[in-house]
Motif scaffolding. Structure first.
Motif, PDB file in Angstrom:
ATOM      1  N   GLY A   1       0.779  -1.241   0.000  1.00 54.69           N
ATOM      2  CA  GLY A   1       0.000   0.000   0.000  1.00 54.69           C
ATOM      3  C   GLY A   1       0.804   1.281   0.000  1.00 54.69           C
TER       4      GLY A   1
ATOM      5  N   GLU B   1      -4.508   1.216   2.075  1.00 51.79           N
ATOM      6  CA  GLU B   1      -4.877   1.031   0.677  1.00 51.79           C
ATOM      7  C   GLU B   1      -6.398   0.957   0.581  1.00 51.79           C
ATOM      8  OE1 GLU B   1      -4.722  -3.477  -0.618  1.00 51.79           O
ATOM      9  OE2 GLU B   1      -2.859  -2.964   0.446  1.00 51.79           O
TER      10      GLU B   1
ATOM     11  N   LYS C   1      -1.407  -9.574   3.534  1.00 53.61           N
ATOM     12  CA  LYS C   1      -0.516  -8.437   3.338  1.00 53.61           C
ATOM     13  C   LYS C   1       0.774  -8.713   4.094  1.00 53.61           C
ATOM     14  CE  LYS C   1      -3.784  -6.381   1.140  1.00 53.61           C
ATOM     15  NZ  LYS C   1      -3.725  -6.215  -0.326  1.00 53.61           N
TER      16      LYS C   1
END
Length: 373
Positions: free
Chosen positions: A168, A192, A202
């Protein structure tokens, strides 16, 4: 629905000395309706209680007492209902002092403050250290939303505090001290836009990591309001707060509300206008290309008015006070209604024009009788 967004610049706190508080200044530009977000980290492995501050709520994974793995790491949120009443700084306190303390605070705008969380993390996977994976979790809606996440660790000398790979967009990186000559408690925060019913995995990679943790939360947005270059305007909300307004380049206008309060207004390119309400308050107004105008209400208060191109006028009400008045192109007048049409109030003057003839009603009369000629 549009995703919330991070605005302005984060404020930070970093201390390499022992203490039980993290003090963060209020970010600049806070407005009513904003959400403040704080991310905190201390290295204490024997902390029986979490950070606390009235009006703030922990998000992401649940606090774990005496956690030697993730230490004390958390995302906290606070709705701003009156920006003018917010303090200049915020002091988060825990019951046990720690050797180092770091934190960051920032503004998120466009969050649905009445129901802000679409999903939040429950844990992370550190088996691939120094790459730390934030485990996926369910998200309640695929509407565009803001995914906030944070990773924290203890960096040992001589390694750098900057991550080597991040997801992100970064919001803040806060080490407890500069340089590489000591152990540094460090937190990295990013975000994000997410439009999915799963957060997905992530990951973030440090140069080295110890006592690492990761946490995240997905924040729900408000109704959408937008105006495109062609002049179109649209407002779209979630299923429970559905609302849509659109103006297309041709001049068409439409408004649609949720099922519990449905309302539709539209104007087509040919000039036709219509309004429709929910069953309890149904109302319709339309004007067709030939100039006809009609108004229709719900069953409890039905009213109809029409003006046709030749000049005919029609007024209709519910059965208890039904009334139709028409003047055709040659001047004929027709009145049809219930057995008694009660009044006043009447308008001060009512004129029905047809051809060269006019009919005038004085507002002081209590009974209206119209006879055809």
């Amino acid at each position: 629905m549009v995703a919330p967004e991070v605005v302005g610049t984060a404020t930070t706190f970093a201390s390499a000395t022992s203490g039980a508080t993290v003090v963060l200044d209020r970010p600049g530009g806070v407005q009513d309706g904003d959400m403040l977000v704080a991310v905190l980290r201390t290295p204490g492995s024997t902390s029986p209680t979490d950070f606390t501050l009235s009006g703030w709520t922990r998000r992401g994974y649940t606090f774990i007492p005496n956690d030697a793995a993730g230490r004390v790491t958390g995302i906290f949120t606070h709705p701003v209902t009156s920006a003018a009443s917010e303090p200049a700084s915020y002091t988060f306190t825990k019951s046990v002092a720690d050797a180092r303390r770091v934190g960051a605070m920032f503004i998120v705008r466009g969050v649905d403050l009445t129901d802000p969380v679409l999903g939040q993390s429950t844990g992370w996977n550190a088996s691939g250290s120094p790459t730390i994976v934030l485990n996926p979790f369910a998200v309640a809606s695929a509407d565009p939303a803001l995914f906030l996440y944070a990773w924290a660790t203890e960096i040992v000398s001589p390694n750098a505090t900057e991550p080597t790979a991040t997801p992100g967009t970064a919001i803040a990186l806060v080490p407890s001290s500069a340089g590489t000559g000591s152990i540094r408690t460090t937190v990295w925060v990013g975000s994000e836009v997410l439009a999915s019913t799963s957060s997905g995995s992530k990951s973030l990679t440090w140069s080295s990591a110890a006592a690492q943790a990761a946490t995240g939360v997905v924040l729900r947005g408000l109704n959408v309001v937008s105006r495109a270059g062609d002049g179109s305007v649209s407002v779209v909300g979630s299923a429970t707060r559905a609302l849509a307004v659109a103006v297309v380049a041709s001049g068409g206008v439409s408004v649609t509300g949720a099922a519990s309060a449905a309302v539709t207004v539209s104007r087509a390119a040919d000039g036709a206008v219509s309004v429709s309400g929910a069953a309890a308050v149904a109302v319709a107004v339309s004007r067709a290309a030939d100039g006809v105008v009609a108004v229709v209400g719900a069953a409890v208060a039905v009213v109809g008015v029409a003006v046709a191109a030749p000049g005919a006028v029609t007024v209709g009400a519910v059965a208890s006070v039904a009334l139709v008045v028409a003047v055709d192109a040659v001047g004929a007048v027709t009145v049809v209604g219930a057995a008694v049409v009660k009044g006043p109030p009447f308008p001060d003057v009512l004129t029905l024009a047809g051809g060269v003839d006019q009919y005038t009603l004085d507002g002081s009369v209590e009974v209206l009788t119209l006879e055809a000629r």
